[in-house]
Design an enzyme around this catalytic site. Structure first.
Site, mmCIF file in Angstrom:
data_model
loop_
_atom_site.group_PDB
_atom_site.id
_atom_site.type_symbol
_atom_site.label_atom_id
_atom_site.label_comp_id
_atom_site.label_asym_id
_atom_site.label_seq_id
_atom_site.Cartn_x
_atom_site.Cartn_y
_atom_site.Cartn_z
ATOM 1 C CG ASP A 119 -2.279 0.666 0.922
ATOM 2 O OD1 ASP A 119 -2.256 1.894 0.706
ATOM 3 O OD2 ASP A 119 -3.325 -0.006 0.899
ATOM 4 C CG HIS A 175 -0.752 1.501 -3.334
ATOM 5 N ND1 HIS A 175 -2.005 1.253 -2.820
ATOM 6 C CD2 HIS A 175 -0.377 0.359 -3.972
ATOM 7 C CE1 HIS A 175 -2.381 0.010 -3.139
ATOM 8 N NE2 HIS A 175 -1.398 -0.541 -3.828
#
Length: 435
Positions: A245, A268
């Site tokens: 993430d 991310h």
């Protein structure tokens, strides 16, 4: 004769004063050295050493050592010494969940030296939703260091994470959670395979993190490296983060946050948000992200806000400077219709106001043709968005840098997409600015 006697007396007097001065100098030096040694010895003796081994913790014996760690913390925190070192020696220790709470009234400098490998309990029934595996709460002057590892053993928990499909899901535990902390230093530690976030800061002040190594597989859900919320004067630097993430996520209510020299990927990227999901969110202001490198991430620099925000808030005065992208899908992205769930139906625009945003010296390669995406809210368009010296080229088909190849194909290989924003451009712009 009298002259000879007078000369002899003068030499004798000078010799006496010289000898006396030398003796005084040596004496003063010995006294000063003695005093320094005494002060140094006093400084050393004034530091209370607390070792979890003294409370029954034994490395590599596969027992649960939670009670031993709690007893050691109780001894350290309630000490009458102003300086305390809590030692977790080398070896494996199974613990958790743990809550190290203050205030530690008499202790102004508390150092937790983790040299070993701590392994989290895999029994999810032991954890409360939204809590932490190891929590530090309401402590002044904590230093967490030692070169050790916090192993969240997340692989057994990730199949139970249904937060991408259920907005009311039960949150898995964050590995390291810091709540209401002041004057905190975290350095030279590793976090691997967290069940949820690796590290979270909530209502912290004057927090410094450096030389951190944070890793989890690229497909591990919600394993943000560092999440910051309602905190101020926070500084993270010289760390490597590879997760499933956000490498770093800056939530609501933050001010004066600096993120520098971070190597991010996979993951991310570095994100502001998501913002605007809950009522009464506080503003974000004074963010600097500089000298970072993104490699193979889905985003580079991202600002994300929810549509249909329940209240008004703002994110302002944010600078992203000297960022290198390598094969990044969305190098620069503002998304004010963010929704991570499988279906999102709201058409109400975001009520988060974005302004005074600076992207400076952003360079490298994009794995998608839209390298710059500025999609702002139609309800509150973005204001004062500046792009200065942006050099982003399309990655080669092999996934490498591909910069020379992309230059030969021309800057039209990548493009920009803009909605509800009039950005201002300075210097070179590749891709070309929005019209």
């Amino acid at each position: 004769m009298e002259s000879a006697i007078f000369h002899y007396l003068r030499v004798l007097i000078l010799f006496f004063f010289f000898t006396l001065s030398s003796f005084s100098f040596v004496l003063r030096g010995d006294i000063n050295l003695s005093l320094r040694n005494r002060v140094r010895n006093i400084d050393k003796s004034s530091v209370l050493i607390v070792n979890v081994h003294s409370f029954g913790a034994r490395a590599n014996d596969h027992r649960d050592h939670t009670k031993a760690f709690e007893a050691a913390w109780d001894k350290a925190c309630k000490s009458s010494s102003s300086s305390v070192d809590l030692i977790i020696p080398r070896g494996e220790f199974s613990v958790g969940p743990l809550r190290f709470s203050g205030p530690c009234t008499n202790v102004s400098n508390l150092t937790v030296r983790v040299k070993g490998h701590l392994k989290a309990s895999t029994d999810l029934s032991k954890y409360r939703s939204g809590g932490g595996w190891i929590e530090f709460r309401w402590i002044n002057g904590l230093t967490l260091t030692g070169g050790g590892t916090f192993d969240g053993q997340g692989a057994v928990a990730w199949p139970f994470n249904n937060c991408t499909t259920d907005s009311n899901c039960k949150l898995l535990p964050t590995s390291l959670k810091f709540v209401g902390m002041n004057r905190t230093v975290v350095r030279r530690i590793s976090s691997v395979n967290s069940k949820f976030f690796h590290m979270a800061l909530v209502e912290c002040r004057d927090f410094k993190g450096t030389r951190l190594n944070i890793t989890a597989p690229s497909d591990s859900p919600n394993t943000d490296g560092i999440h910051i919320e309602r905190s101020s004067n926070v500084y993270f630097s010289r760390s490597h983060i590879a997760t499933g993430d956000d490498c770093v996520s800056i939530g609501q209510g933050n001010s004066q946050i600096t993120i520098t020299s971070i190597k991010c990927g996979p993951g991310h990227g570095i994100s502001v948000g998501s913002l605007g999901r809950y009522p009464n969110e506080k503003d974000v202001k004074g963010l600097v992200v500089r000298d970072c490198k993104m490699s193979g991430t889905t985003n580079g620099i991202r600002i994300k806000t929810w549509a249909n925000s329940p209240g008004l808030s703002a994110a302002t005065n944010m600078t992203f400077q000297n960022i290198v992208m390598k094969n990044v899908t969305n190098p620069i992205i503002i998304d004010q219709s963010y929704c991570p769930f499988s279906s999102c139906t709201s058409n109400v625009p975001s009520k988060v106001k974005l302004s005074d945003i600076y992207f400076k010296n952003i360079r490298g390669t994009s794995s998608s043709r839209v390298a710059v995406q500025l999609h702002c809210s139609r309800g509150i368009p973005c204001k004062k968005v500046f792009l200065e010296n942006v050099h982003l080229y399309l990655s080669s088909s092999g996934g490498g840098i591909g910069e020379n190849q992309s230059r030969n194909r021309g800057s039209e290989a990548v493009s920009s997409s803009c909605r509800y924003v009039r950005a201002r451009y300075i210097g070179t712009q590749i891709p070309p600015p929005c019209h």
